[in-house]
Structure formats: C-alpha cells, structure tokens
Design a protein around this motif. Structure first.
Motif, PDB file in Angstrom:
ATOM      1  N   ASP A 121       0.813  -1.219   0.000  1.00 41.53           N
ATOM      2  CA  ASP A 121       0.000   0.000   0.000  1.00 41.53           C
ATOM      3  C   ASP A 121       0.846   1.268   0.000  1.00 41.53           C
ATOM      4  O   ASP A 121       0.480   2.278  -0.613  1.00 41.53           O
ATOM      5  CB  ASP A 121      -0.930   0.002   1.222  1.00 41.53           C
ATOM      6  CG  ASP A 121      -1.964  -1.110   1.164  1.00 41.53           C
ATOM      7  OD1 ASP A 121      -2.266  -1.568   0.036  1.00 41.53           O
ATOM      8  OD2 ASP A 121      -2.462  -1.525   2.223  1.00 41.53           O
ATOM      9  N   LYS A 122       1.993   1.218   0.687  1.00 44.81           N
ATOM     10  CA  LYS A 122       2.847   2.410   0.756  1.00 44.81           C
ATOM     11  C   LYS A 122       3.423   2.750  -0.614  1.00 44.81           C
ATOM     12  O   LYS A 122       3.424   3.917  -1.042  1.00 44.81           O
ATOM     13  CB  LYS A 122       3.995   2.169   1.752  1.00 44.81           C
ATOM     14  CG  LYS A 122       4.938   3.357   1.912  1.00 44.81           C
ATOM     15  CD  LYS A 122       4.229   4.549   2.564  1.00 44.81           C
ATOM     16  CE  LYS A 122       5.197   5.693   2.814  1.00 44.81           C
ATOM     17  NZ  LYS A 122       5.616   6.371   1.576  1.00 44.81           N
ATOM     18  N   GLY A 123       3.929   1.755  -1.306  1.00 44.64           N
ATOM     19  CA  GLY A 123       4.463   1.996  -2.644  1.00 44.64           C
ATOM     20  C   GLY A 123       3.391   2.470  -3.603  1.00 44.64           C
ATOM     21  O   GLY A 123       3.628   3.347  -4.446  1.00 44.64           O
ATOM     22  N   VAL A 124       2.192   1.906  -3.479  1.00 43.92           N
ATOM     23  CA  VAL A 124       1.084   2.319  -4.339  1.00 43.92           C
ATOM     24  C   VAL A 124       0.711   3.780  -4.072  1.00 43.92           C
ATOM     25  O   VAL A 124       0.363   4.516  -4.998  1.00 43.92           O
ATOM     26  CB  VAL A 124      -0.139   1.406  -4.118  1.00 43.92           C
ATOM     27  CG1 VAL A 124      -1.394   2.008  -4.719  1.00 43.92           C
ATOM     28  CG2 VAL A 124       0.123   0.046  -4.750  1.00 43.92           C
ATOM     29  N   GLN A 125       0.803   4.204  -2.823  1.00 44.87           N
ATOM     30  CA  GLN A 125       0.481   5.589  -2.512  1.00 44.87           C
ATOM     31  C   GLN A 125       1.398   6.550  -3.267  1.00 44.87           C
ATOM     32  O   GLN A 125       0.945   7.564  -3.814  1.00 44.87           O
ATOM     33  CB  GLN A 125       0.597   5.834  -1.007  1.00 44.87           C
ATOM     34  CG  GLN A 125       0.193   7.251  -0.593  1.00 44.87           C
ATOM     35  CD  GLN A 125       0.214   7.444   0.914  1.00 44.87           C
ATOM     36  OE1 GLN A 125       0.665   6.579   1.665  1.00 44.87           O
ATOM     37  NE2 GLN A 125      -0.308   8.573   1.371  1.00 44.87           N
ATOM     38  N   ASP A 126       2.690   6.234  -3.319  1.00 44.93           N
ATOM     39  CA  ASP A 126       3.632   7.095  -4.048  1.00 44.93           C
ATOM     40  C   ASP A 126       3.316   7.110  -5.547  1.00 44.93           C
ATOM     41  O   ASP A 126       3.350   8.169  -6.186  1.00 44.93           O
ATOM     42  CB  ASP A 126       5.070   6.599  -3.824  1.00 44.93           C
ATOM     43  CG  ASP A 126       5.552   6.846  -2.405  1.00 44.93           C
ATOM     44  OD1 ASP A 126       5.269   7.931  -1.860  1.00 44.93           O
ATOM     45  OD2 ASP A 126       6.195   5.948  -1.832  1.00 44.93           O
ATOM     46  N   LEU A 127       2.999   5.953  -6.111  1.00 42.31           N
ATOM     47  CA  LEU A 127       2.661   5.896  -7.532  1.00 42.31           C
ATOM     48  C   LEU A 127       1.343   6.629  -7.816  1.00 42.31           C
ATOM     49  O   LEU A 127       1.195   7.300  -8.837  1.00 42.31           O
ATOM     50  CB  LEU A 127       2.562   4.437  -7.977  1.00 42.31           C
ATOM     51  CG  LEU A 127       3.885   3.668  -8.014  1.00 42.31           C
ATOM     52  CD1 LEU A 127       3.625   2.174  -8.174  1.00 42.31           C
ATOM     53  CD2 LEU A 127       4.774   4.167  -9.151  1.00 42.31           C
ATOM     54  N   ALA A 128       0.388   6.500  -6.896  1.00 47.00           N
ATOM     55  CA  ALA A 128      -0.896   7.174  -7.071  1.00 47.00           C
ATOM     56  C   ALA A 128      -0.726   8.688  -7.051  1.00 47.00           C
ATOM     57  O   ALA A 128      -1.382   9.406  -7.824  1.00 47.00           O
ATOM     58  CB  ALA A 128      -1.865   6.732  -5.977  1.00 47.00           C
ATOM     59  N   ASP A 129       0.161   9.165  -6.191  1.00 50.88           N
ATOM     60  CA  ASP A 129       0.417  10.612  -6.148  1.00 50.88           C
ATOM     61  C   ASP A 129       0.918  11.122  -7.496  1.00 50.88           C
ATOM     62  O   ASP A 129       0.569  12.224  -7.932  1.00 50.88           O
ATOM     63  CB  ASP A 129       1.441  10.931  -5.057  1.00 50.88           C
ATOM     64  CG  ASP A 129       0.860  10.775  -3.652  1.00 50.88           C
ATOM     65  OD1 ASP A 129      -0.383  10.736  -3.539  1.00 50.88           O
ATOM     66  OD2 ASP A 129       1.646  10.673  -2.689  1.00 50.88           O
ATOM     67  N   VAL A 130       1.733  10.300  -8.168  1.00 49.14           N
ATOM     68  CA  VAL A 130       2.246  10.672  -9.489  1.00 49.14           C
ATOM     69  C   VAL A 130       1.110  10.734 -10.506  1.00 49.14           C
ATOM     70  O   VAL A 130       1.059  11.617 -11.361  1.00 49.14           O
ATOM     71  CB  VAL A 130       3.324   9.670  -9.948  1.00 49.14           C
ATOM     72  CG1 VAL A 130       3.709   9.920 -11.401  1.00 49.14           C
ATOM     73  CG2 VAL A 130       4.547   9.782  -9.061  1.00 49.14           C
ATOM     74  N   LEU A 131       0.191   9.774 -10.408  1.00 50.00           N
ATOM     75  CA  LEU A 131      -0.906   9.692 -11.381  1.00 50.00           C
ATOM     76  C   LEU A 131      -1.790  10.930 -11.379  1.00 50.00           C
ATOM     77  O   LEU A 131      -2.471  11.220 -12.365  1.00 50.00           O
ATOM     78  CB  LEU A 131      -1.767   8.456 -11.105  1.00 50.00           C
ATOM     79  CG  LEU A 131      -1.155   7.103 -11.460  1.00 50.00           C
ATOM     80  CD1 LEU A 131      -2.104   5.981 -11.080  1.00 50.00           C
ATOM     81  CD2 LEU A 131      -0.836   7.028 -12.953  1.00 50.00           C
ATOM     82  N   ARG A 132      -1.788  11.660 -10.281  1.00 48.21           N
ATOM     83  CA  ARG A 132      -2.627  12.864 -10.226  1.00 48.21           C
ATOM     84  C   ARG A 132      -2.184  13.903 -11.249  1.00 48.21           C
ATOM     85  O   ARG A 132      -3.008  14.660 -11.783  1.00 48.21           O
ATOM     86  CB  ARG A 132      -2.577  13.477  -8.824  1.00 48.21           C
ATOM     87  CG  ARG A 132      -3.106  12.569  -7.732  1.00 48.21           C
ATOM     88  CD  ARG A 132      -2.925  13.222  -6.356  1.00 48.21           C
ATOM     89  NE  ARG A 132      -3.074  12.271  -5.271  1.00 48.21           N
ATOM     90  CZ  ARG A 132      -4.223  11.881  -4.743  1.00 48.21           C
ATOM     91  NH1 ARG A 132      -5.339  12.411  -5.204  1.00 48.21           N
ATOM     92  NH2 ARG A 132      -4.267  11.013  -3.763  1.00 48.21           N
ATOM     93  N   ASN A 133      -0.859  13.940 -11.526  1.00 47.98           N
ATOM     94  CA  ASN A 133      -0.326  14.973 -12.424  1.00 47.98           C
ATOM     95  C   ASN A 133       0.309  14.426 -13.708  1.00 47.98           C
ATOM     96  O   ASN A 133       0.423  15.148 -14.694  1.00 47.98           O
ATOM     97  CB  ASN A 133       0.717  15.817 -11.686  1.00 47.98           C
ATOM     98  CG  ASN A 133       0.131  16.494 -10.458  1.00 47.98           C
ATOM     99  OD1 ASN A 133      -0.904  17.146 -10.542  1.00 47.98           O
ATOM    100  ND2 ASN A 133       0.782  16.318  -9.311  1.00 47.98           N
TER     101      ASN A 133
END
Length: 588
Positions: A121-133
């Motif tokens: 979940d932690k790694g996915v959170q970082d990738l998800a933050d990227v997907l926003r922009n």
C-alpha cells in the motif's frame, strides 16, 4: 621513465565509440554510458540504437530498491523509453518511491510493468500521487503486489482526476469489497480507464454489486476481469442488471467463480438484447447442462457475442446438445471453448451436426472430452465441406490412430483449417503416417500440434516426407514423442529444402549428438526456420559444437533452446551468444 597518458574513451573518435556501443546491451548503454559526462552524453544521444531504444526489459532480475533507484536516475534525462518492464524485481515500497519520483516530470513513459514487486500500500500511494499529475502513463501493471483496500483507495483517489491512464492491472492482490467500492466510485467520474483487471482478489458478491452499479453509467470501460473472486449467484445477478443498461463493455471475464446455473440464467436474460458484449468467459463456474441451456436460448437472439468460454462446467453430452442447437442458427459466434466437459462422442456428434449448417464459427476447442475415434470421425466428416472453421482443438481425447486417420482423410479436401491441435491422443506412428500422407495434398494447414503422441522415429519419417514435398506447415510441435537420432535425421533432410516451416518444437525427446549434427547440417542451408526448441534431450558438447558451427553460417535462426542438455556452460553460452547475434541482425 616517460610519462604516458592512458587512453580514454573520450579520446576516441565518435565512429569508434559507436562501434563499441554496437556490442553493448541497451540497458548497459543506458546505465553505464549516460550521465558520465556531457561529451559522452552527446555522443550517446546521437547513437542510432539509443535513439530507437523505446523498451527497457529488466523482468526477474531481483535488483531490489537499489536497482529501481538506478532505473529512476536513468529515466530523469531519457526521452526515448516508452515501456518499462520491471516485474519480479522485489523493489518494495522504497523502489516504488524512487520510480514515482522519476515519473513526476517524465513525459515519455506510457507503459509501466511492476508486477511481483512487493510494493504494498505504501508503494502504491507514491505511484498514485504521481498519477494525479502525470500526463503520459497509459498502462500500469501492479499484479501480485500485496495491495489491500487501502492501496485501492489511493489509486481510486488518483483516478478521479487522471486523464491519461487507460489500462490498470491489479490481479492477485488482497483487494476486497471495500477496496472495490473505492475503485467503483472512481469509475463513475473517470473518463479514460478502458481496461480494469481484478483477477484473484476477494471481491465476492458485495464487491461485484459496487462495480455493477458503476457500470450502469460508465461509458468508457470496455474490458473487466473478475476471474477467481468468489463471486456467486447473487454476483451474477448484479452483473446481469448492469449489462442491461451498459452499452460500452465488450469483454467480461468471470472464470473460476461460483455463478452456477441460476446466476447464468440472470446473465443469459441480460445478454439477449445486449449488443456490445463480444467476449464472455464463464469457465469453471459449475453451470452444468441447465446453465448451458439458458445461454443457448439467449444466443438465439443475441447479435453481439463472438467469443464464449464454457470450459470445465460439467456440461456433458446434454449441454453440448444445447450449444449445438444454438450453433445451427447463430450467425455471430466465432469462438467456442468447451474443453473439460465430458461431452463424449455423443456430444461431439451434436456439435458436428450443427457445424454442417453454421457459417460463422471459426474456432472450436474440445480438448479433454473423451470423444474418442468415433467423435473424431463425426467432426472429420463435417470438415470435408465446412468452409469457416480455421482452428480445431481436440487434445487429450483418446482418438488414437483410427481417429487420426479420419481427421487426415478430411484434411485432403478441407480448404480452411489453419490450426489443428491433436496433442496427447496416442496416434502413434500409424496416425502420423495418415497425417503425413494427407498433408501432401492439403494447402491450408499451417500449425500442427502433435505433442506427446508416441510417434517415434518411424512416424517422423512420414511427417518429414510431407515437409519435403507440398506441406505448407509453419509450426510443428513434436515435443515428447520418443524421437531419436534417426527421427532427427529425417527431419533434418526435410529442413534442407523446406521453405515454410518457421517453428519446430522437439523438446523432451531422445536426440543425441548425432541427431544434433544432422539438424545442424540442415541449418546451414535452411533460411526460413526461426525457432528450434531442443529442450531436455541428450545433446552433449559435440552436438552443441555442430549447432554452433552451423550458426556461424545461418543468420535466420533467432531462437534456439538447448537448456537441460548435458552441455558445458561455456559452450551453451557460446550458442546463446550466436543466437543473440541473429536476433540483433533481425532487428537492424
């Protein structure tokens, strides 16, 4: 003593540096030649192969977070790579953080494969933050990464605003109904996701309800994979309700659930009038003959479904009869999977009778159904005049040499069949003789699978005879057929002049050095074979050397597998290098 300056790479001419780069793997150029100094960067940027370097494949290298950091550093200035294949590297959440940071400003990477990396979940959170922009990433593969409902929430939050991601793989994680609810809510507003794969999670009926509600109004999703998610009858009903209104979904995978005949009845009612769903996978769902009857009834009216998979559903002969009744009048279904259903010879006859009138079915898969020689005869009789079937799969059906003879007789007249799978049918040398004779007159069959049929050297002699003459086969699978040096010699004689065969599988046979020598001699003249698989034979150093010598002349063979043969490591590596050279020539 005179002071002598050691030569530097930077003192070489650009042409010499290019020649050095010619012998390096693309990943070596990326990691070792870039970001050393500005001058070398300029030279590397001008190198043709670097300019065309769009895919970085580093699957299963186990390089961990440190390796991910190196990849991330290389990406910061790279403007050519569009696809990153980093599955199976145990990068963890820290490695995912490095990659996410690199992707914040990257505008070229469109596909990122990160399966089996323990991202969590932690790694996915970082990738998800990227997907926003991020405005370039279109495909994200996060299969097998221990992602739970919390990770699904991070991704869902990002999907609400992301406008580029079209494909998301989340197979085999730990996402339950709660996590799916987050994703379903995001799908209500997301305008870009077209493919969503959630196979092997724990969605169950409650999670399916959330997705079904979202599907009623979603106008973008075209492919949804919910296989192996403990979905039952109620889940089937929820999806059926969604299909009544959804006008976008084209592919739905529900394999390995527990939908049963009642759940399938609901789905059948929904697809009667649905005109967009083209592919439905219901294998391993315990639907039985009753479920098949419901589907068959719906298919009489349906005008959209082209591919239906009902493998492993306990249909038996009665279920096959129901499907056959549909095939008589259905004009859209092109692919039907009925493997592992115990339909027997009676079920095969029902289907064969239906095929006499059907003008659309192109692929029929009936593997492991105990149809025997009698069932093979009924199917063969139809093949004589059928003009639409291009693929017939009847593996593991105990048809024997007699059944092979029936099929061979049909091949003499058939003008449409391209692919025939007869693996594990005990056709032996006699069956191979019938097929070999028929292939001399057949002008359409290109792919023939005879895996594990006890053909032996004698049977190979007949097949080789066909290859020497008029057979136009491009792929021949002779794996596990008790073939020795004599059989290899027959095949080699055929390969010398054959101009159609591109793929030959000879794994798990008894070929020794002498047989390898015969094959190697043939490769000196053959210019069409691309793949030769000799996995798990008994070829030693002498045979390997003959193959290596032949590769010194042959420039078309780009895949040669000699793994699990008693060959010294150095010689095996030498053969591998020669094949890699051919691969490189093929790409240039």
């Amino acid at each position: 003593m005179d002071n002598k300056t050691s030569p530097s790479l930077l003192t070489l001419s650009v042409e010499l540096i290019f020649r050095i780069l010619d012998n390096l793997h693309e990943s070596t150029i990326l990691f070792s030649m870039r970001n050393v100094c500005a001058q070398l960067n300029t030279t590397t940027d001008a190198y043709r192969r670097y300019q065309a370097f769009t895919t970085l494949g580093l699957t299963n290298n186990h390089f961990g977070a440190d390796g991910a950091q190196r990849v991330a550093e290389a990406l910061r200035n790279n403007t050519t790579i569009t696809t990153l294949k980093l599955g199976g590297n145990q990068v963890g959440d820290k490695g995912a953080q490095y990659l996410a940071y690199a992707l914040r400003n990257n505008t070229t990477v469109t596909t990122l494969h990160l399966s089996t990396n323990q991202i969590g979940d932690k790694g996915v959170q970082d990738l998800a933050d990227v997907l926003r922009n991020n405005a370039s990433l279109a495909t994200l593969d996060l299969e097998y990464n221990k992602i739970s409902d919390l990770g699904a929430k991070h991704l869902a939050d990002a999907l609400r605003n992301n406008t580029t991601l079209t494909t998301l793989y989340l197979d085999y994680n730990h996402i339950g109904a709660v996590g799916v609810r987050y994703l379903a809510d995001a799908l209500r507003n997301n305008k870009t996701i077209t493919i969503l794969k959630l196979k092997g999670n724990q969605i169950e009926d409650r999670g399916v309800q959330y997705l079904a509600d979202a599907l009623k109004n979603n106008t973008r999703l075209t492919t949804l994979d919910l296989a192996s998610n403990q979905i039952g009858t109620i889940g089937g009903q929820h999806l059926a309700n969604a299909l009544r209104n959804n006008t976008r979904l084209t592919a739905l995978d529900l394999a390995s659930n527990k939908i049963g005949p009642i759940g399938v009845e609901h789905m059948a009612d929904a697809i009667r009038n649905n005109t967009t769903l083209t592919t439905l996978d219901l294998k391993y769902n315990q639907i039985g003959a009753v479920g098949a009857q419901h589907l068959a009834s719906a298919l009489r009216n349906n005008t959209g479904l082209t591919t239906l998979d009902l493998s492993s559903n306990q249909l038996e002969a009665l279920g096959a009869q129901h499907m056959a009744d549909t095939l008589r009048n259905n004009t859209v279904l092109t692919t039907l999977h009925l493997e592992f259903n115990e339909i027997g010879a009676v079920g095969a006859k029902h289907l064969a009778d239906a095929l006499r009138n059907n003008t659309t079915l192109a692929t029929l898969k009936l593997g492991c159904n105990e149809i025997g020689a009698l069932g093979a005869q009924d199917l063969a009789d139809v093949l004589r005049n059928n003009t639409t079937l291009t693929t017939l799969d009847i593996f593991l059906n105990e048809i024997g040499a007699v059944g092979a003879q029936h099929v061979a007789d049909a091949l003499r007249n058939n003008k449409t069949l391209i692919t025939l799978n007869l693996r594990k049918n005990e056709i032996d040398a006699k069956g191979a003789q019938h097929l070999g004779d028929a292939l001399q007159n057949n002008t359409t069959l290109k792919i023939l699978d005879l895996f594990d049929n006890k053909i032996g050297d004698k049977g190979i002699e007949y097949l080789a005879g066909a290859l020497r003459n008029k057979a136009i086969l491009t792929t021949l699978d002779l794996t596990s057929n008790d073939i020795g040096d004599k059989g290899a010699e027959c095949m080699a004689d055929a390969l010398r002049n054959n101009t159609t065969l591109t793929t030959l599988y000879l794994q798990y046979n008894r070929i020794r050095d002498k047989g390898a020598q015969h094959l190697a001699d043939a490769l000196r003249n053959n210019t069409t074979l691309i793949e030769l698989d000799l996995f798990k034979n008994n070829i030693g150093n002498e045979g390997a050397q003959h193959l290596a010598d032949a590769l010194g002349v042959n420039t078309t063979l780009s895949r040669l597998n000699v793994f699990l043969n008693p060959i010294q490591d150095g010689l095996r590596i030498h053969v591998k290098e020669l094949v890699a050279r051919n691969n490189l020539k093929g790409k240039s």
